[in-house]
Design an enzyme around this catalytic site. Structure first.
Site, mmCIF file in Angstrom:
data_model
loop_
_atom_site.group_PDB
_atom_site.id
_atom_site.type_symbol
_atom_site.label_atom_id
_atom_site.label_comp_id
_atom_site.label_asym_id
_atom_site.label_seq_id
_atom_site.Cartn_x
_atom_site.Cartn_y
_atom_site.Cartn_z
ATOM 1 N N SER A 65 13.171 -47.042 42.344
ATOM 2 C CA SER A 65 13.006 -47.312 40.920
ATOM 3 C C SER A 65 12.922 -45.988 40.160
ATOM 4 O O SER A 65 12.829 -44.918 40.765
ATOM 5 C CB SER A 65 11.757 -48.148 40.691
ATOM 6 N N LYS B 140 23.900 -36.099 49.397
ATOM 7 C CA LYS B 140 23.709 -37.077 50.466
ATOM 8 C C LYS B 140 24.086 -38.484 49.976
ATOM 9 O O LYS B 140 23.419 -39.025 49.081
ATOM 10 C CB LYS B 140 22.252 -37.074 50.963
ATOM 11 N N THR C 240 23.159 -44.329 49.058
ATOM 12 C CA THR C 240 24.063 -45.151 48.249
ATOM 13 C C THR C 240 24.814 -46.143 49.136
ATOM 14 O O THR C 240 24.917 -47.329 48.826
ATOM 15 C CB THR C 240 25.051 -44.247 47.481
ATOM 16 N N CYS D 93 -1.869 -47.292 14.178
ATOM 17 C CA CYS D 93 -2.615 -48.468 14.642
ATOM 18 C C CYS D 93 -4.076 -48.112 14.943
ATOM 19 O O CYS D 93 -4.857 -47.971 14.018
ATOM 20 C CB CYS D 93 -1.907 -49.136 15.813
ATOM 21 N N HIS E 210 3.226 -50.118 13.476
ATOM 22 C CA HIS E 210 3.812 -49.155 14.422
ATOM 23 C C HIS E 210 5.225 -48.800 13.972
ATOM 24 O O HIS E 210 6.189 -49.451 14.412
ATOM 25 C CB HIS E 210 3.908 -49.778 15.819
ATOM 26 N N GLU F 218 7.100 -46.577 14.939
ATOM 27 C CA GLU F 218 7.921 -46.078 16.060
ATOM 28 C C GLU F 218 8.792 -47.152 16.698
ATOM 29 O O GLU F 218 9.762 -46.837 17.388
ATOM 30 C CB GLU F 218 7.041 -45.427 17.142
HETATM 31 N N1 GLN Z 1 -7.225 -51.881 19.514
HETATM 32 C C1 GLN Z 1 -6.831 -52.000 18.139
HETATM 33 C C2 GLN Z 1 -6.669 -53.443 17.717
HETATM 34 O O1 GLN Z 1 -6.517 -54.297 18.546
HETATM 35 C C3 GLN Z 1 -5.559 -51.207 17.871
HETATM 36 C C4 GLN Z 1 -4.372 -51.747 18.586
HETATM 37 C C5 GLN Z 1 -3.241 -50.760 18.715
HETATM 38 O O2 GLN Z 1 -3.426 -49.560 18.545
HETATM 39 N N2 GLN Z 1 -2.063 -51.225 19.039
HETATM 40 O O3 GLN Z 1 -6.685 -53.757 16.555
#
Ligand code: GLN
Length: 529
Positions: free
Chosen positions: A12, A191, A195, A376, A498, A500
């Site tokens: 993996s 090697k 594979t 978050c 988030h 990201e």
């Molecule tokens: N632990 C926090 C909550 O549940 C923040 C969660 C997180 O950072 N994704 O609200």
């Protein structure tokens, strides 16, 4: 629908997900509509209840699906939004079959792995493949990555389903790609035996690969390709060299040079159109600056923050700035570790461990006026830090962390929750941004949609006092605070959501752009000082 099924051999962690995403990119560059499915042979329904230190980041989709981080790679490489149904797990498959059995759908039958589980797997794959991309067209090509390594007990039913699909589909509608490792010995020789063995294991299951992608620290030379070809019946031109590269976004270019697109297109009876090279230009943008960012976390494992790492890279590329990350252990770092960084980032997280250290880092960012991005939990801790050190509520904390004054409290709808799987506030929510704020300026609009994963929120009882003390809440979703910033600071931004999870090389996330450009400015100003 044409399927490209990707399996993995030898071990993996070979970058099967990146290989899969990269094959998708090659086809997308040729104008084809591509979607992707990840199969995870574990019994969990989804990745949401797994420890990220063991399994890597839990990626969150727009529909709230908590999924394997490879779906993040697919979204970033393909610029599409996937759904929970694009991550098939053993847990989901068995749950569906058992529900059907209880309903009486199989009345009279003995329910078995073959055909009931394999039929369900095929059904899940085709349903996910047929799901219109971002509500628009149905894809022409679906990538299916089978997680795990060939030979694992857990992946057997999935490989059996793939074998059946192979028989049912027209030859030009399915291609099987096997990703393996070609190690280099101390003499520098490639090697090929591992594979050969892993292809043998695949053949024992009735699957003959069409293409072999060889991961290696070295280029796979023509002799080694010929040898692999001889032992596996895969033509040498379909034995593809995939040497390690410093940046994952270079992988499609490397596979392009190896002629992989040509091979895939010819097997799938698709025209190998002239590729659009915009994506290649974006990901190879030259760096002219370099900044160092501290990420303060309780895990020493970078995969836990895959999307953050990638988002910093995306923003960095767009700003011609290489972002060097200094990973700091929230429990053990000291002030010196923060002294020479250009910015501080506090990511999301759960539980009490490391929280006090993160608060220390946030305080330092606020007081020393270093660019700061909180995400978050990072957002929640910014509120706690401000409540403690500016408002003077010395026992300010989050309900998640235990007794004290709960400036962060459980979301009302979470009080009823008893099951922990898939029950957080998850996925897309629309957020209203206040005009003339950093966040609105970064997004260039006052209404945004971003993804969430949390159970706690800023306690509405404290919002007024915090604002009066100078912490501006500049984005909200109804009663729920989503963004905070400080006006007397060069860049201090934290978000409950988030960002990201929606960043890609061609679409870098605005908060990350703001943060990296502030780090760049901070660096220039400290250098000239
Ligand atoms: N632990 C926090 C909550 O549940 C923040 C969660 C997180 O950072 N994704 O609200």
């Amino acid at each position: 629908m044409k399927y490209i099924v990707v399996t993995g051999g030898v071990m993996s962690g070979l970058g099967k997900g990146i290989t899969t995403a990269s094959i998708g990119r090659l086809l997308k560059n040729r104008g084809y509509q591509v979607t992707a499915v990840k199969i995870d042979p574990y019994l969990n329904i989804d990745a949401g209840t797994m420890n990220p230190a063991q399994h890597g980041e839990v990626f969150v989709l727009s529909d709230g699906g908590e999924v394997d981080l490879d779906l993040g790679n697919y979204e970033r490489f393909l610029d599409i939004n996937l759904k929970s149904i694009h991550n098939i797990t053993t847990g989901k498959v068995y749950r569906n079959v058992i529900e059907k059995e209880r309903r009486g759908d199989f009345l009279g039958a003995t329910v078995q792995i073959i055909p009931h589980i394999t039929d369900e797997i095929k059904h899940c794959i085709s349903r996910a493949a047929q799901e219109p991309i971002d509500g628009g067209k149905v894809a022409e090509i679906c990538l299916v990555e089978v997680g795990g390594t060939v030979g694992d007990i857990e992946s057997m039913p999935f490989l059996e389903a793939v074998r059946q699909m192979h028989g049912e589909l027209a030859p030009q509608d399915m291609v099987l790609v096997h990703v393996t490792l070609v190690p280099v010995d101390t003499m520098g020789d490639l090697k090929t035996k591992p594979t050969q063995h892993s292809v043998k294991a695949l053949r024992e299951l009735g699957l003959q690969p069409d293409i072999i992608v060889c991961r290696s620290s070295e280029v796979i030379n023509p002799q080694a390709k010929k040898k692999i070809s001889n032992f596996t019946d895969v033509p040498a031109k379909a034995v593809i060299s995939a040497k390690d590269v410093p940046d994952i976004y270079q992988v499609p270019m490397e596979l392009e040079k190896e002629g992989l697109a040509d091979v895939v297109c010819s097997y799938l009876a698709l025209e190998n159109k002239e590729p659009d090279t915009r994506w290649y230009r974006v990901v190879s943008q030259e760096y002219t600056n370099r900044v160092t960012v501290a990420i303060v976390s309780k895990y020493g494992i970078e995969d836990v923050y895959m999307s953050i790492k990638e988002s910093l890279k995306h923003a960095g590329r767009a700003l011609s700035t290489e972002v060097n990350i200094r990973w700091l252990d929230a429990e053990t770092f000291n002030a010196r570790d923060l002294a020479d960084v250009d910015g501080i980032l506090v990511p999301g997280g759960f539980g009490k461990r490391g929280v006090e250290g993160k608060i220390r880092a946030i305080r330092s960012a606020r007081e020393t006026k270093k660019p700061y991005l909180g995400l978050c939990l990072g957002f929640q801790l910014s509120v706690i830090e401000y409540a403690r050190h500016v408002l003077g509520i010395s026992d300010a904390t989050s309900e998640e962390m235990g007794p004290g004054t709960h400036v962060i409290a459980i979301l009302p709808e979470q009080e009823e929750v008893s099951d922990l799987g898939g029950t957080m506030r998850l996925g897309n929510c629309t957020i209203k941004l206040k005009e003339d704020t950093t966040i609105a300026e970064l997004y260039g609009k006052t209404e945004i949609v971003e993804r969430h994963r949390h159970r706690y929120e800023v306690n509405p009882e404290f919002v007024g006092d915090l604002e009066e003390a100078g912490l501006a809440f500049t984005g909200s979703c109804g009663e729920r605070m989503e963004v905070c910033e400080l006006s007397d600071h060069p860049f201090y931004l934290a978000t409950q959501f988030h960002p990201e999870f929606k960043s890609s090389p061609t679409n870098p996330s605005p908060p990350y752009i703001g943060f990296v450009s502030a780090c760049k400015k901070n660096k220039t100003s400290t250098q000239t000082r």
